[in-house]
Design a protein around this motif. Structure first.
Motif: not given
Length: 180
Positions: A79, A163-166, A168-170, A174, A180
């Protein structure tokens, strides 16, 4: 797994990341605090500890550079946009360079100021016998500038990870947590 794969950071990279994150956030915080203190024994003791931990951070940075350059790089997540990839690369290299410049400029500032840097009494990095206050001042300015730079970059690093975690949910965060 000790080393990275193309999908996950190895335990060494994760340990270096989190140990150095805590040390750098701590040493930057102490640096900002101690410069605002009144002259006295408490301030000079913080300076001694700040300098000692700075040398330890430098040793970690050098090892981290070695580890990063000799290890597998992770593949970007699917993504990630081209801008994400460029910002990540720019941010990583800015942090890596600042993590090197910061302690080196501190050591140079002390050395040119004629002061040795003791690392908890285990060993010392000597100062120059003849101090050169103008050169020490240049390294002081570099140290202050890099301190603000690393504080800003660490803040941005944390914001983008969140931002990526919450948003973009990527799996960006992790990966560094080993989940992961």
């Amino acid at each position: 797994m000790l080393k990275n794969t193309t999908e996950q950071y190895g335990i060494m990279a994760r340990a270096l990341h989190w140990i150095m994150a805590l040390m750098i956030i701590g040493i930057i915080s102490v640096g900002f605090y101690m410069t605002s203190m009144e002259d006295g024994d408490d301030k000079w003791e913080l300076y001694r500890m700040h300098k000692a931990f700075g040398v330890i951070v430098l040793m970690f940075v050098l090892f981290r550079w070695f580890w990063m350059l000799t290890n597998t790089a992770l593949s970007p997540l699917a993504n990630y946009t081209a801008l994400d990839r460029k910002l990540a690369k720019l941010g990583k290299w800015a942090l890596m360079i600042l993590m090197l410049v910061m302690p080196l400029s501190g050591l140079a500032m002390s050395a040119f100021g004629g002061r040795a840097t003791s690392v908890f009494g285990l060993f010392s990095v000597p100062g120059f016998a003849e101090a050169n206050k103008s050169v020490a001042g240049v390294f002081h300015d570099i140290h202050v500038f890099s301190g603000w730079g690393i504080a800003i970059m660490v803040g941005l690093h944390i914001l983008f990870a969140l931002k990526h975690h919450f948003v973009d949910n990527d799996a960006t965060l992790k990966r560094m947590l080993g989940r992961h």
